[in-house]
Enzyme design. Structure first.
Site, PDB file in Angstrom:
ATOM      1  N   ARG A   1      29.740 -19.079 -14.064  1.00  0.00           N
ATOM      2  CA  ARG A   1      30.371 -18.752 -15.343  1.00  0.00           C
ATOM      3  C   ARG A   1      31.825 -19.208 -15.411  1.00  0.00           C
ATOM      4  O   ARG A   1      32.623 -18.955 -14.519  1.00  0.00           O
ATOM      5  CB  ARG A   1      30.290 -17.244 -15.592  1.00  0.00           C
ATOM      6  CG  ARG A   1      30.850 -16.822 -16.944  1.00  0.00           C
ATOM      7  CD  ARG A   1      30.732 -15.332 -17.147  1.00  0.00           C
ATOM      8  NE  ARG A   1      29.361 -14.922 -17.329  1.00  0.00           N
ATOM      9  CZ  ARG A   1      28.829 -13.833 -16.774  1.00  0.00           C
ATOM     10  NH1 ARG A   1      29.555 -13.085 -15.979  1.00  0.00           N
ATOM     11  NH2 ARG A   1      27.577 -13.514 -17.001  1.00  0.00           N
TER      12      ARG A   1
ATOM     13  N   HIS B   1      24.404 -18.699  -5.087  1.00  0.00           N
ATOM     14  CA  HIS B   1      25.699 -18.080  -4.805  1.00  0.00           C
ATOM     15  C   HIS B   1      26.014 -18.070  -3.305  1.00  0.00           C
ATOM     16  O   HIS B   1      27.105 -17.700  -2.895  1.00  0.00           O
ATOM     17  CB  HIS B   1      25.698 -16.650  -5.368  1.00  0.00           C
ATOM     18  CG  HIS B   1      27.039 -16.016  -5.456  1.00  0.00           C
ATOM     19  ND1 HIS B   1      27.401 -14.919  -4.692  1.00  0.00           N
ATOM     20  CD2 HIS B   1      28.128 -16.314  -6.208  1.00  0.00           C
ATOM     21  CE1 HIS B   1      28.635 -14.568  -4.986  1.00  0.00           C
ATOM     22  NE2 HIS B   1      29.109 -15.389  -5.894  1.00  0.00           N
TER      23      HIS B   1
ATOM     24  N   ARG C   1      35.780  -2.844  -3.678  1.00  0.00           N
ATOM     25  CA  ARG C   1      36.992  -3.168  -4.435  1.00  0.00           C
ATOM     26  C   ARG C   1      36.881  -2.788  -5.910  1.00  0.00           C
ATOM     27  O   ARG C   1      37.779  -2.209  -6.493  1.00  0.00           O
ATOM     28  CB  ARG C   1      37.284  -4.666  -4.336  1.00  0.00           C
ATOM     29  CG  ARG C   1      38.563  -5.092  -5.056  1.00  0.00           C
ATOM     30  CD  ARG C   1      38.578  -6.592  -5.305  1.00  0.00           C
ATOM     31  NE  ARG C   1      37.715  -6.979  -6.404  1.00  0.00           N
ATOM     32  CZ  ARG C   1      37.019  -8.114  -6.470  1.00  0.00           C
ATOM     33  NH1 ARG C   1      37.058  -8.951  -5.472  1.00  0.00           N
ATOM     34  NH2 ARG C   1      36.283  -8.383  -7.519  1.00  0.00           N
TER      35      ARG C   1
END
Length: 693
Positions: A408, A438, A567
């Protein structure tokens, strides 16, 4: 266990993450110019959130979708709650901006207005406008013969309300409206010439300089009002991958469609003229568009570039971190000879990404290297890696590159890299239908004596030299035969028609990673039930897959001690008695973006260590090609445990997730420990001694 109250909504959790970023901008202990950087990140994060997550919810709402998700929200109800929190966050963001600008002024840097300049400066700025800015501007009138222009997503525009001079006093006079785009080709902040030898710097915002001289674009008209506005559009791609004959062409077509995506959010300058507001509402069909009236400059993302170009202000920044070249390779004649003896773990940005570049460059120049295979998800501009791969192909090596052109916002760049590699003779594969690739892996096949040896690099971050200076990521270099065999099988699956492989080391999504994680967690559950040490430490960016959360709840109930370092988004609700009271969740937000994915499973010094490209989100576990790789050598395993322990003991930048869904800063009676600063002491975590106490 599956009650909605046991989960935190993914999008609300994301807003909590962006709030933690905003807290770094508000923290007086953060260097001043870094506080501006964090404000810029808040803006960029919010833009992506609106263009993807909120856009998706709006689409569901328009389609009449009313089912609740596993956290108990309908799209309509969630949008309302998100917008309420977002509005609060934006107000806080701009309060922080005004405070930081005031403090910056005391340091001799002023973000001024045209009217506050002296006459000499005004003359110079008017000349600059006429010579540099005016020729670039294009006024776009909106009337019966000239329709409302296409507004680019996240572009900055000025809405100009005008009256015709010869009709101004006429009772039938009416207002006209025009649109002017603030040109992106020019820098957003303009330096105003000052006195010679002065240590003070004065800047104007580009849009303010244009506003002051906007009348020059409309001769014969009087400017009634001029205000800035900005539209964010739906930027998610909708691909018909299976029905497309050429995935590359399909993505290029979708990129053109993205420019016309439905409006998601409209930001307008406070006090915008009613006529301009009415025009925007009509043209954008604002029934379900998010609306924000902004008291300050629109799009604070410009702050990052602004503060980075200020000269002689290093005392207002973090001390520079100079990445070092890993000791294991520093004295060696070649990297591959080192890897024949041992595995090497590297930790960016403290250790230089040059070691990854050199791995590919060395392989490209080695006459005994027969093949190089690599995945590319996000690549930097002028990538050394791309040039090295092209050079290797041109020298006759078999070079295979799996380029994920569905990454993206990097789609156009990746298409350009793919074509460049194809021209050089590389075999380029554009990902897989229905899946994003990925995984971050490189395989080098080398002829040695009477056999072939395989060398592998597996990372948690992208092969991107620029982000490797800003993100914390780990990478493993190895020549372990099992890992090499699995790497070969993985590339065969990605590029050919191979049936799923029986992995000896890897766990690969979308088929094998989640079952492997469940298997590891179940083993710890068995240990806990039997009274043996049972522990899980997992570090990732996001945790939102419901079945993974349920499995962790099951482990907690069995007595497994679980530490999660997450995170960003975390949908797991820790500390709930009888459900998750053995689970602790912390988040670290500091100068570098925490990006590594690490898993440690087992207690009593018998831990298994893994690194991965995958977060524990549904998209990673079921809609992407992801990779989890074991770390087999004792040295790198202990290094990873040391890094995890540093994170868990952070009492400066760590925040702990409460069962309510809020975060509180970790406090401790011990001496302050800031994990990202401790990591700069490379001998500390690279020592093969016991984990940090």
């Amino acid at each position: 266990m599956t009650s909605a109250k046991n989960y935190i909504n993914r999008d609300l959790s994301w807003l909590e993450f962006n709030r933690r970023v905003l807290e770094e901008a508000e923290d007086p202990g953060t260097p001043l110019l870094e506080r501006f950087q964090f404000l810029s990140i808040v803006q960029s994060n919010l833009d992506e959130f609106m263009s993807v997550r909120v856009a998706g919810l709006q689409a569901q709402s328009r389609a009449g979708y009313t089912k609740t998700d596993f956290t108990g929200y309908t799209p309509q109800g969630l949008i309302k709650r998100l917008m309420k929190r977002t509005t609060r966050m934006v107000r806080e963001q701009y309060r922080s901006y005004r405070e930081l600008i005031r403090i910056l002024g005391k340091e001799g840097v002023m973000l001024s207005t045209f009217r506050d300049l002296n006459e000499e400066q005004k003359t110079l700025m008017t000349k600059y406008f006429q010579q540099i800015i005016y020729p670039v501007l294009t006024p776009m009138a909106v009337d019966q013969s000239r329709p409302f222009p296409l507004l680019h997503s996240k572009g900055l525009y000025l809405a100009v309300v005008l009256q015709q001079d010869d009709l101004r006093n006429d009772s039938d006079s009416r207002s006209f409206c025009a649109i002017v785009q603030v040109p992106t080709i020019l820098t957003r902040t303009v330096l105003v010439p000052g006195r010679k030898g002065s240590r003070k710097f004065t800047y104007l915002l580009l849009e303010d300089l244009i506003k002051e001289h906007i009348g020059l674009l409309f001769s014969g008209y009087t400017v009634e009002a001029v205000h800035a506005f900005r539209v964010t559009r739906n930027s998610d791609l909708t691909l018909n991958e299976e029905g497309s004959e050429d995935l590359l062409q399909e993505i290029e077509k979708e990129l053109r469609r993205r420019r016309r995506g439905l409006p998601v959010r409209l930001e307008v300058e406070k006090g915008i003229h009613p006529h301009a507001m009415e025009l925007l509402q009509d043209e954008l069909e604002m029934e379900d568009v998010v609306f924000d009236e902004i008291d300050g400059p629109l799009d604070l993302a410009f702050l990052s570039k602004f503060v980075s170009m200020l000269p002689n202000y290093d005392h207002l920044r973090y001390s520079k971190v100079d990445p070092i070249y890993p000791d294991e390779f520093e004295e060696a004649e070649d990297m591959l000879s080192v890897l024949r003896e041992k595995d090497v773990l590297v930790y960016h940005p403290y250790e230089s990404f040059e070691v990854v570049n050199d791995f590919i460059l060395e392989a490209a120049a080695d006459v005994d290297v027969l093949a190089i295979k690599m995945t590319l998800y996000r690549v930097s501009v002028n990538s050394v890696l791309v040039q090295a791969l092209a050079s290797a192909a041109e020298s006759g090596k078999q070079v295979t590159v799996v380029v994920e052109i569905k990454a993206r916002f990097d789609e156009a760049r990746n298409i350009a890299w793919a074509r460049q590699l194809e021209k050089a003779g590389c075999h380029v594969v554009y990902g897989l239908v229905g899946l994003k690739t990925h995984a971050k892996i490189t395989l080098v096949v080398r002829r040695e004596a009477d056999t072939l040896r395989r060398y592998v690099h597996v990372g948690t971050g992208n092969y991107n030299e620029n982000t490797a200076k800003l993100y914390t990521d780990v990478g493993l270099f190895t020549s372990h035969p099992d890992i090499g065999a699995d790497a070969t099988a993985l590339f065969n699956e990605m590029t050919g028609y191979s049936t799923p492989h029986q992995w000896s080391s890897f766990a690969v999504a979308p088929i094998g990673l989640k079952p492997k994680l469940f298997e590891l967690i179940d083993r710890e559950i068995e240990h806990a039930i039997a009274g043996r040490p049972a522990k899980i430490i997992a570090k990732m960016n996001s945790l939102s897959n419901q079945s993974m959360i349920d499995k962790l709840y099951e482990a907690s109930q069995a007595g497994v001690k679980i530490d999660l370092i997450v995170r960003g988004v975390c949908c797991l609700r820790p500390g709930v008695i009888g459900l998750s009271d053995n689970i602790r969740v912390i988040s670290i937000v500091d100068r570098f973006l925490e990006h590594a994915r690490i898993l440690a499973v087992g207690g009593g010094g018998e831990e298994e260590l893994f690194i991965s490209s995958a977060d524990w989100m549904t998209r990673n576990l079921s809609r992407r090609v992801e990779l989890m790789c074991p770390v087999k050598d004792p040295g790198p395993r202990q290094m990873l445990m040391n890094l995890l322990q540093m994170n868990l003991q952070d009492n400066v930048k760590a925040r702990e997730l409460q069962s309510s869904g809020s975060y509180v800063r970790v406090t401790s009676p011990h001496a302050p420990l800031r994990s990202q600063f401790e990591a700069a002491d490379i001998p500390l975590w690279k020592s093969i001694a016991s984990a940090i106490e």
